[in-house]
Design a protein around this motif. Structure first.
Motif, PDB file in Angstrom:
ATOM      1  N   VAL A 117       0.852  -1.110   0.002  1.00 48.87           N
ATOM      2  CA  VAL A 117       0.119   0.121  -0.197  1.00 48.87           C
ATOM      3  C   VAL A 117       0.699   1.168  -0.250  1.00 48.87           C
ATOM      4  CG1 VAL A 117      -2.039  -0.970   1.292  1.00 48.87           C
ATOM      5  CG2 VAL A 117      -0.202   0.087   2.550  1.00 48.87           C
ATOM      6  N   ILE A 118       0.357   2.342  -0.547  1.00 42.27           N
ATOM      7  CA  ILE A 118       1.142   3.618  -0.236  1.00 42.27           C
ATOM      8  C   ILE A 118       0.644   4.399   0.869  1.00 42.27           C
ATOM      9  CG2 ILE A 118       1.475   5.718  -1.620  1.00 42.27           C
ATOM     10  CD1 ILE A 118       1.255   4.523  -4.186  1.00 42.27           C
ATOM     11  N   SER A 119       1.224   4.829   1.856  1.00 45.73           N
ATOM     12  CA  SER A 119       0.658   5.486   3.005  1.00 45.73           C
ATOM     13  C   SER A 119       1.325   6.902   3.127  1.00 45.73           C
ATOM     14  CB  SER A 119       1.070   4.665   4.217  1.00 45.73           C
ATOM     15  OG  SER A 119       0.982   3.101   4.137  1.00 45.73           O
ATOM     16  N   ILE A 120       0.519   7.542   3.796  1.00 46.95           N
ATOM     17  CA  ILE A 120       1.065   8.980   4.167  1.00 46.95           C
ATOM     18  C   ILE A 120       1.183   9.119   5.720  1.00 46.95           C
ATOM     19  CG2 ILE A 120       0.406  11.580   4.146  1.00 46.95           C
ATOM     20  CD1 ILE A 120      -1.388  10.753   1.460  1.00 46.95           C
ATOM     21  N   ASN A 121       2.565   9.577   6.182  1.00 49.80           N
ATOM     22  CA  ASN A 121       2.720   9.694   7.418  1.00 49.80           C
ATOM     23  C   ASN A 121       2.295   8.535   8.361  1.00 49.80           C
ATOM     24  OD1 ASN A 121       3.902  12.286   6.985  1.00 49.80           O
ATOM     25  ND2 ASN A 121       1.851  13.419   6.928  1.00 49.80           N
TER      26      ASN A 121
END
Length: 403
Positions: free
Chosen positions: A92-96
């Motif tokens: 997955v692509i995660s932010i912070n």
């Protein structure tokens, strides 16, 4: 955590319309620029979800973190060669996003993996004999094993020769002990049984006498009733798995102390200085061929129903008046005794004799020898116990023999 996919989806949707190819291409470039800028300036990155089924356990920064966590989880299980089921990994692509450490992943895998159970490892000595989720079934088997060595008609205390230890732990589901395995494991445990049997016995009380010179000899007053004590012989036999082990241990145990009987005994003697031949108007002679000592009067101390005259064993006892012998026998109370019927409802009795010399049916004259004095029956010393019966009732003989 925010997963960024929507911009890319919209860009490719525009490609379906040939009239807008150039616009779509420009839109895609713009979206890529936006995504790149977001990654650079907003902390967006690629991470991995660790899942069992639809449940996400953790998000990790790399596959290496997951692998390390899985290895730690595997190492936490008892050695068996059984592998924990692998989790599903989703990129997955995660932010912070805050990602889990390998220790956290390990704990989550142990707590959620369908191939891992939490319960108890059960040890006997230095050997693990079972893995259980709860103790109930095993405790039942242990109790059955102990009870199987009870000895009939004995008080038994059974225990295992080594300690049973429960340790809370994770273990692989295939290590869970089946009912048959539990029974087999428990049946292999050594049981020590101590069987106790007891046989009670009586401790007889002693009789303690206290002298009282103010009371006539032969007078007895019970101050304290005697009470028997008790004890028991306890035999303890040790068994190992139902077979005798070693020599039995025998113990003598006191249960209750006896209480002495205390009797007050009179010592005052009343001497008859002569032997009256015609003692009274009743016509009775003195019942002995010699003088004697009055050791107990009528009614003394114990509701005495006669007079006791102390004389040595073998002294001649004579009939106080003519009559027919109606009893010449023995009883536990009177010992050897003679009863003479003088007619008109009058009888006399002579007891505790060493020997009777007349028989039932004999006619005897006044002064005739009928017995020899003694100490038979319930007697406290050599003497003559003399009674007078009037119409079947015992009366005080004192006036009949001139006392």
């Amino acid at each position: 955590m925010i997963i960024i996919k929507e911009a890319v989806k919209q860009a490719f949707a525009k490609l379906k319309d040939a009239k807008h190819i150039l616009k779509a291409f420009g839109f895609i470039l713009l979206a890529l620029v936006l995504i790149g800028g977001s990654v650079v300036f907003s902390g967006t990155r690629v991470t991995y979800n660790v899942k069992y089924g639809e449940k996400v356990l953790a998000n990790v920064a790399s596959l290496a973190v997951y692998e390390e966590g899985m290895n730690k989880a595997q190492a936490a299980l008892p050695k068996s060669g059984l592998e924990i089921a692998e989790a599903e990994i989703e990129k997955v692509i995660s932010i912070n996003a805050k990602t889990a450490s390998s220790d956290e992943v390990s704990e989550l895998i142990l707590a959620n993996s369908p191939s891992v159970l939490i319960g108890y490892s059960v040890s006997y000595g230095d050997k693990v004999i079972a893995y259980v989720e709860d103790k109930t079934a095993l405790e039942t088997e242990l109790s059955r094993r102990l009870a199987s060595f009870d000895i009939k008609d004995a008080n038994c205390e059974s225990s295992f020769s080594d300690e049973i230890v429960y340790t809370e732990t994770y273990f692989h589901k295939d290590q869970l002990s089946t009912p048959a395995e539990l029974t087999a494991s428990v049946n292999g445990l050594d049981v020590i049984t101590v069987a106790s049997t007891a046989e009670e016995y009586v401790i007889k009380y002693d009789t303690v006498t206290q002298k009282d010179s103010s009371k006539n000899a032969g007078t007895e007053v019970v101050l304290t009733a005697g009470v028997n004590g008790s004890g028991q012989i306890v035999t303890k036999t040790t068994y190992l798995n139902g077979q005798v082990s070693g020599e039995p241990v025998v113990e003598d145990q006191l249960l209750a102390y006896p209480i002495d009987k205390v009797v007050l005994v009179g010592t005052k003697n009343v001497y008859i200085t002569s032997a009256p031949q015609n003692a009274s108007a009743s016509g009775f002679k003195w019942p002995l061929a010699t003088r004697g000592v009055i050791t107990s009067y009528w009614g003394d101390g114990r509701n005495h129903k006669g007079i006791d005259i102390g004389v040595p064993t073998g002294t001649s006892i004579i009939a106080v008046k003519a009559g027919t012998v109606v009893e010449s026998t023995y009883s536990s109370d009177y010992g050897y005794y003679v009863t003479i019927d003088h007619g008109n409802g009058v009888k006399t009795r002579y007891a505790h004799n060493s020997k009777n010399v007349v028989s039932v049916g004999d006619w005897v004259s006044a002064g005739q020898l009928i017995a020899l004095s003694g100490n038979t029956g319930m007697s406290t010393g050599p003497h003559l116990h003399f009674e007078v019966h009037i119409n079947g009732n015992r009366v005080n003989p004192a006036s009949y023999i001139g006392l």
